[in-house]
Write a protein that holds these residues in place. Structure first.
Motif, PDB file in Angstrom:
ATOM      1  N   HIS A  85       0.817  -1.214   0.000  1.00  0.00           N
ATOM      2  CA  HIS A  85       0.000   0.000   0.000  1.00  0.00           C
ATOM      3  C   HIS A  85       0.855   1.270   0.000  1.00  0.00           C
ATOM      4  O   HIS A  85       0.537   2.220  -0.721  1.00  0.00           O
ATOM      5  N   VAL A  86       1.928   1.289   0.772  1.00  0.00           N
ATOM      6  CA  VAL A  86       2.774   2.487   0.810  1.00  0.00           C
ATOM      7  C   VAL A  86       3.472   2.684  -0.535  1.00  0.00           C
ATOM      8  O   VAL A  86       3.582   3.811  -1.028  1.00  0.00           O
ATOM      9  N   THR A  87       3.897   1.600  -1.163  1.00  0.00           N
ATOM     10  CA  THR A  87       4.514   1.707  -2.491  1.00  0.00           C
ATOM     11  C   THR A  87       3.525   2.297  -3.493  1.00  0.00           C
ATOM     12  O   THR A  87       3.867   3.202  -4.258  1.00  0.00           O
ATOM     13  N   ALA A  88       2.296   1.796  -3.485  1.00  0.00           N
ATOM     14  CA  ALA A  88       1.276   2.317  -4.409  1.00  0.00           C
ATOM     15  C   ALA A  88       1.005   3.793  -4.136  1.00  0.00           C
ATOM     16  O   ALA A  88       0.872   4.599  -5.076  1.00  0.00           O
ATOM     17  N   MET A  89       0.959   4.161  -2.866  1.00  0.00           N
ATOM     18  CA  MET A  89       0.694   5.547  -2.503  1.00  0.00           C
ATOM     19  C   MET A  89       1.818   6.467  -2.971  1.00  0.00           C
ATOM     20  O   MET A  89       1.565   7.527  -3.559  1.00  0.00           O
ATOM     21  N   VAL A  90       3.069   6.075  -2.721  1.00  0.00           N
ATOM     22  CA  VAL A  90       4.215   6.901  -3.136  1.00  0.00           C
ATOM     23  C   VAL A  90       4.273   6.974  -4.658  1.00  0.00           C
ATOM     24  O   VAL A  90       4.476   8.048  -5.223  1.00  0.00           O
ATOM     25  N   MET A 105      -5.702   8.446   5.030  1.00  0.00           N
ATOM     26  CA  MET A 105      -4.723   8.577   6.109  1.00  0.00           C
ATOM     27  C   MET A 105      -5.403   8.764   7.468  1.00  0.00           C
ATOM     28  O   MET A 105      -4.994   8.158   8.463  1.00  0.00           O
ATOM     29  N   LYS A 106      -6.429   9.575   7.526  1.00  0.00           N
ATOM     30  CA  LYS A 106      -7.105   9.834   8.799  1.00  0.00           C
ATOM     31  C   LYS A 106      -7.737   8.550   9.337  1.00  0.00           C
ATOM     32  O   LYS A 106      -7.542   8.186  10.503  1.00  0.00           O
ATOM     33  N   SER A 108      -7.048   5.430   8.625  1.00  0.00           N
ATOM     34  CA  SER A 108      -6.110   4.343   8.917  1.00  0.00           C
ATOM     35  C   SER A 108      -5.153   4.649  10.071  1.00  0.00           C
ATOM     36  O   SER A 108      -4.476   3.742  10.553  1.00  0.00           O
ATOM     37  N   HIS A 109      -5.132   5.896  10.544  1.00  0.00           N
ATOM     38  CA  HIS A 109      -4.205   6.243  11.624  1.00  0.00           C
ATOM     39  C   HIS A 109      -4.883   6.765  12.892  1.00  0.00           C
ATOM     40  O   HIS A 109      -4.232   6.856  13.935  1.00  0.00           O
ATOM     41  N   ALA A 110      -6.154   7.103  12.852  1.00  0.00           N
ATOM     42  CA  ALA A 110      -6.842   7.730  13.990  1.00  0.00           C
ATOM     43  C   ALA A 110      -6.717   6.914  15.268  1.00  0.00           C
ATOM     44  O   ALA A 110      -6.466   7.462  16.344  1.00  0.00           O
ATOM     45  N   HIS A 111      -6.855   5.625  15.176  1.00  0.00           N
ATOM     46  CA  HIS A 111      -6.821   4.756  16.362  1.00  0.00           C
ATOM     47  C   HIS A 111      -5.410   4.569  16.936  1.00  0.00           C
ATOM     48  O   HIS A 111      -5.248   3.999  18.008  1.00  0.00           O
ATOM     49  N   LEU A 112      -4.395   5.054  16.236  1.00  0.00           N
ATOM     50  CA  LEU A 112      -3.010   4.860  16.677  1.00  0.00           C
ATOM     51  C   LEU A 112      -2.535   5.941  17.653  1.00  0.00           C
ATOM     52  O   LEU A 112      -1.481   5.796  18.267  1.00  0.00           O
ATOM     53  N   ASN A 113      -3.288   7.037  17.763  1.00  0.00           N
ATOM     54  CA  ASN A 113      -2.938   8.117  18.695  1.00  0.00           C
ATOM     55  C   ASN A 113      -1.486   8.564  18.534  1.00  0.00           C
ATOM     56  O   ASN A 113      -0.732   8.678  19.500  1.00  0.00           O
ATOM     57  N   ILE A 114      -1.100   8.820  17.311  1.00  0.00           N
ATOM     58  CA  ILE A 114       0.284   9.196  16.999  1.00  0.00           C
ATOM     59  C   ILE A 114       0.571  10.611  17.486  1.00  0.00           C
ATOM     60  O   ILE A 114      -0.184  11.541  17.212  1.00  0.00           O
ATOM     61  N   THR A 115       1.684  10.739  18.201  1.00  0.00           N
ATOM     62  CA  THR A 115       2.090  12.036  18.753  1.00  0.00           C
ATOM     63  C   THR A 115       3.030  12.756  17.792  1.00  0.00           C
ATOM     64  O   THR A 115       3.554  12.155  16.844  1.00  0.00           O
ATOM     65  N   GLU A 116       3.262  14.018  18.085  1.00  0.00           N
ATOM     66  CA  GLU A 116       4.212  14.824  17.306  1.00  0.00           C
ATOM     67  C   GLU A 116       5.604  14.183  17.339  1.00  0.00           C
ATOM     68  O   GLU A 116       6.289  14.115  16.312  1.00  0.00           O
ATOM     69  N   ARG A 117       6.027  13.720  18.497  1.00  0.00           N
ATOM     70  CA  ARG A 117       7.362  13.100  18.626  1.00  0.00           C
ATOM     71  C   ARG A 117       7.444  11.807  17.815  1.00  0.00           C
ATOM     72  O   ARG A 117       8.478  11.525  17.220  1.00  0.00           O
ATOM     73  N   GLU A 118       6.386  11.037  17.796  1.00  0.00           N
ATOM     74  CA  GLU A 118       6.378   9.802  16.997  1.00  0.00           C
ATOM     75  C   GLU A 118       6.422  10.136  15.505  1.00  0.00           C
ATOM     76  O   GLU A 118       7.117   9.471  14.734  1.00  0.00           O
ATOM     77  N   ILE A 146       5.577  15.561   0.245  1.00  0.00           N
ATOM     78  CA  ILE A 146       4.433  14.653   0.104  1.00  0.00           C
ATOM     79  C   ILE A 146       4.079  14.056   1.459  1.00  0.00           C
ATOM     80  O   ILE A 146       2.912  14.046   1.867  1.00  0.00           O
ATOM     81  N   VAL A 147       5.095  13.569   2.172  1.00  0.00           N
ATOM     82  CA  VAL A 147       4.868  12.975   3.495  1.00  0.00           C
ATOM     83  C   VAL A 147       4.266  14.009   4.444  1.00  0.00           C
ATOM     84  O   VAL A 147       3.280  13.741   5.138  1.00  0.00           O
ATOM     85  N   ARG A 148       4.839  15.203   4.466  1.00  0.00           N
ATOM     86  CA  ARG A 148       4.354  16.249   5.381  1.00  0.00           C
ATOM     87  C   ARG A 148       2.922  16.663   5.067  1.00  0.00           C
ATOM     88  O   ARG A 148       2.199  17.113   5.957  1.00  0.00           O
ATOM     89  N   SER A 149       2.488  16.501   3.826  1.00  0.00           N
ATOM     90  CA  SER A 149       1.110  16.861   3.468  1.00  0.00           C
ATOM     91  C   SER A 149       0.088  15.941   4.137  1.00  0.00           C
ATOM     92  O   SER A 149      -1.098  16.269   4.185  1.00  0.00           O
ATOM     93  N   THR A 150       0.533  14.823   4.688  1.00  0.00           N
ATOM     94  CA  THR A 150      -0.368  13.881   5.350  1.00  0.00           C
ATOM     95  C   THR A 150      -0.388  14.062   6.873  1.00  0.00           C
ATOM     96  O   THR A 150      -1.187  13.417   7.550  1.00  0.00           O
ATOM     97  N   LYS A 151       0.465  14.906   7.383  1.00  0.00           N
ATOM     98  CA  LYS A 151       0.647  15.026   8.833  1.00  0.00           C
ATOM     99  C   LYS A 151      -0.646  15.341   9.583  1.00  0.00           C
ATOM    100  O   LYS A 151      -0.940  14.720  10.609  1.00  0.00           O
ATOM    101  N   ALA A 152      -1.423  16.276   9.107  1.00  0.00           N
ATOM    102  CA  ALA A 152      -2.646  16.673   9.813  1.00  0.00           C
ATOM    103  C   ALA A 152      -3.624  15.503   9.968  1.00  0.00           C
ATOM    104  O   ALA A 152      -4.384  15.454  10.938  1.00  0.00           O
ATOM    105  N   ASP A 153      -3.588  14.572   9.045  1.00  0.00           N
ATOM    106  CA  ASP A 153      -4.474  13.411   9.114  1.00  0.00           C
ATOM    107  C   ASP A 153      -3.902  12.271   9.947  1.00  0.00           C
ATOM    108  O   ASP A 153      -4.611  11.324  10.272  1.00  0.00           O
ATOM    109  N   ILE A 154      -2.627  12.339  10.281  1.00  0.00           N
ATOM    110  CA  ILE A 154      -1.970  11.239  10.990  1.00  0.00           C
ATOM    111  C   ILE A 154      -1.689  11.561  12.453  1.00  0.00           C
ATOM    112  O   ILE A 154      -1.916  10.725  13.322  1.00  0.00           O
TER     113      ILE A 154
END
Length: 161
Positions: A85-90, A105-106, A108-118, A146-154
């Motif tokens: 999936h990551v290969t297809a996305m990139v 992104m939102k 698939s990552h919402a339940h992970l509670n990812i912090t700024e440090r992570e 590209i990666v940073r454009s997903t940050k708000a959703d992750i």
């Protein structure tokens, strides 16, 4: 994989096989400026190698796995599935022919509670993998954008672990 000599040998071999050697060399530098990020990275094969190395570096990372939700997800989601999936996305985000068909992104990552440090740890690992493969600075910056454009959703939390 992204060493310039290797990249040029692969591109030359592809051009030779497809009969486009004369055209490819005749266009020279000017065509390189018009190439998509996908093309400048060398296409699907080099992208998939870098993504594979990136996932391989993320999966055992102790800092990231200290988050119980991330650790549980790592145990539940097989690495090859994630790599696909990551290969297809990139590939798609870089202007290639792939189509990403996974969840957003939102979702698939919402339940992970990812912090700024992570998030920052993940970016650091990504940069290390790109450096290992000698991805040129311009392409590295475009991939990071590209990666940073997903940050708000992750990133779900500004707190730290």
């Amino acid at each position: 994989m992204f060493k310039r000599n290797t990249l040029w040998m692969v591109l030359a071999a592809i051009a030779l096989v497809t009969g486009g050697v004369c055209t490819a060399f005749a266009q020279g530098e000017s065509s390189q400026k018009q190439q998509s990020l996908y093309e400048r990275l060398g296409g699907l094969a080099p992208i998939s190698v870098v993504v594979s190395d990136f996932i391989d570096a993320l999966m055992p990372d102790a800092f990231l796995n200290a988050n119980p939700a991330i650790d549980a997800a790592r145990k539940r989601v097989p690495a090859p599935y994630l790599k696909y999936h990551v290969t297809a996305m990139v590939c798609q985000a870089a202007g290639g022919p792939c189509q990403y068909h996974g969840r957003g992104m939102k979702a698939s990552h919402a339940h992970l509670n990812i912090t700024e440090r992570e998030w920052e740890r993940m970016v650091t690992i990504f940069k290390e993998v790109l450096a290992k493969h000698r991805v040129p600075a311009k392409e590295t910056q475009e991939l990071l954008d590209i990666v940073r454009s997903t940050k708000a959703d992750i990133v779900a939390s500004q707190g730290g672990r």
